[in-house]
Design a protein around this motif. Structure first.
Motif, PDB file in Angstrom:
ATOM      1  N   UNK A  12      47.271  46.473  33.534  1.00 36.76           N
ATOM      2  CA  UNK A  12      47.895  47.428  34.459  1.00 36.76           C
ATOM      3  C   UNK A  12      48.868  48.301  33.669  1.00 36.76           C
ATOM      4  N   UNK A  60      56.923  34.341  36.465  1.00 36.05           N
ATOM      5  CA  UNK A  60      56.588  34.653  35.081  1.00 36.05           C
ATOM      6  C   UNK A  60      56.762  36.151  34.857  1.00 36.05           C
ATOM      7  N   UNK A  61      57.331  36.520  33.727  1.00 42.13           N
ATOM      8  CA  UNK A  61      57.480  37.931  33.364  1.00 42.13           C
ATOM      9  C   UNK A  61      56.259  38.342  32.561  1.00 42.13           C
ATOM     10  N   UNK A  62      55.524  39.315  33.052  1.00 44.46           N
ATOM     11  CA  UNK A  62      54.251  39.690  32.433  1.00 44.46           C
ATOM     12  C   UNK A  62      54.362  40.933  31.571  1.00 44.46           C
ATOM     13  N   UNK A  63      53.489  41.020  30.587  1.00 43.79           N
ATOM     14  CA  UNK A  63      53.275  42.267  29.869  1.00 43.79           C
ATOM     15  C   UNK A  63      52.184  43.028  30.613  1.00 43.79           C
ATOM     16  N   UNK A 119      48.699  46.872  44.644  1.00 47.54           N
ATOM     17  CA  UNK A 119      49.222  47.666  43.523  1.00 47.54           C
ATOM     18  C   UNK A 119      50.694  48.002  43.715  1.00 47.54           C
ATOM     19  N   UNK A 170      49.144  44.176  28.794  1.00 49.53           N
ATOM     20  CA  UNK A 170      48.230  43.108  28.399  1.00 49.53           C
ATOM     21  C   UNK A 170      47.401  42.590  29.579  1.00 49.53           C
ATOM     22  N   UNK A 171      47.929  42.654  30.778  1.00 51.42           N
ATOM     23  CA  UNK A 171      47.159  42.162  31.926  1.00 51.42           C
ATOM     24  C   UNK A 171      46.287  43.260  32.537  1.00 51.42           C
TER      25      UNK A 171
END
Lengths: 146, 146
Positions: free
Chosen positions: B61, B52-55, B89, B58-59
Motif C-alpha cells: 500500500x 503492529x506498526x507496518x511498512x 482503504x 512493503x505490504x
DNA sequence: GCTGAAAGGCCCGGGCA
DNA sequence: TGCCCGGGCCTTTCAGC
C-alpha cells in the motif's frame, strides 16, 4: 509476500500482542512455523515494531490538530522535519503534494498549548502554518485489508 | 493518573510488546505491580489496545493520501463516517473544524486505486472531495511525551 | 497498592523431515 | 519451508503485608 504472511500481518495490525499460539490457530500453521514467519517479517522490515494504542483524552492530550506548513523562503533548503523533530507534540510529519510542503499531526493538552506549539513550529522551521482542529475521531488506525 | 502510570504508557506506546519484566526494570517496580497497573490501564481504556506498526510500502500500500470531504447537500444528516466505514482503504476519519467536515487518511496500492476509491467515497457519502497526496513520511506514530 | 513465589503457558532455539 | 521438542523466560495469580 503471500497469503499467510498477509494474514499474519493483518492479525498483528489488529492485535499486536496476539500470542503465537493464537496466530497459529488462526492461520492453521504450527506455532514454530508462525514464529519463523513473524521473525522474517520483522527482519525484512514489513513489521516495523509494535505500539500500544492510547486514548489520547485519557492521557491528557485531548486536542488533536493537523498543521500544514509552507516555507517563508522557498529558496532555503527544506529540512523542516529535522528542525521539528524535537517537538514531542508532533506525532507525525508527512511531505505532501499541493500548495503546502508538509502536514503535521499534533496532540496537545489545550488550545493554549496549541498556540504555543504553532509559534515554536514557525520559529524552528521558518514556515507559515495553517491549522485544522480535530473535533472528534470516529475511527483511527484501522488495520488494512490486504 | 500519576507518574509511574505515565511512564508505563509511554514505554508501551514506544514498544507495545515490551515484557512485564523489562517494564518492571524501567519503572523500578516489581513485575506483579507493573502487571496490575497495565491491567488497570487497559480496563480504564487508557490503553485501548496494541497494534503492529507496518511498512506500508512493503505490504503493498505504497500510496497514502489525505482526503477532505464536504457534503453536497449541507442540509442532509451527516453520517459520513458510518457510510464510509466499509471502505477498508480508509485508515482514519477525523471530524474537523474548517471548510470541510471530515479528513480521511487513506492507503491504496496505486493512483488508479486512489481514483476508484475517491469515486466510491463520493458515491457512498454524497460528498465532494479534496485530496492531498503524501510524497513521503519522515515520521509517524511517535510516542507522546506526557 | 506493593511484594514474592509458584504454576502454567509461551517463546524460541536446534535438529530433522 | 514446516514440524517436533526441550530449556528457559514470561505471564498470571494468590497469599501476605
Amino acid at each position: 509476500m503471500e497469503d499467510i504472511d498477509r494474514q499474519i500481518v493483518v492479525l498483528l495490525a489488529g492485535d499486536g500482542r496476539m500470542s503465537f499460539t493464537d496466530l497459529a490457530r488462526e492461520t492453521g500453521l504450527s506455532v514454530s512455523a508462525v514464529h519463523q514467519r513473524v521473525r522474517r517479517l520483522q527482519k525484512r522490515g514489513v513489521i516495523k515494531g509494535y505500539s500500544a494504542v492510547l486514548d489520547h483524552e485519557a492521557v491528557g492530550l485531548p486536542l488533536t490538530a493537523f498543521v500544514s506548513i509552507k516555507p517563508i523562503d522557498p529558496a532555503a533548503p527544506d529540512d523542516a522535519p529535522e528542525k521539528l523533530a524535537h517537538l514531542d507534540e508532533i506525532e507525525a510529519c508527512h511531505s505532501v503534494a499541493g500548495e503546502e510542503s508538509y502536514i503535521l499531526k499534533v496532540r496537545v493538552t489545550s488550545p493554549g498549548a496549541l498556540e504555543e506549539l504553532l509559534q515554536q513550529i514557525r520559529a524552528a522551521a521558518n514556515v507559515s502554518t495553517r491549522t485544522t482542529v480535530v473535533l472528534s475521531t470516529p475511527y483511527e488506525g484501522r488495520p488494512p485489508r490486504l
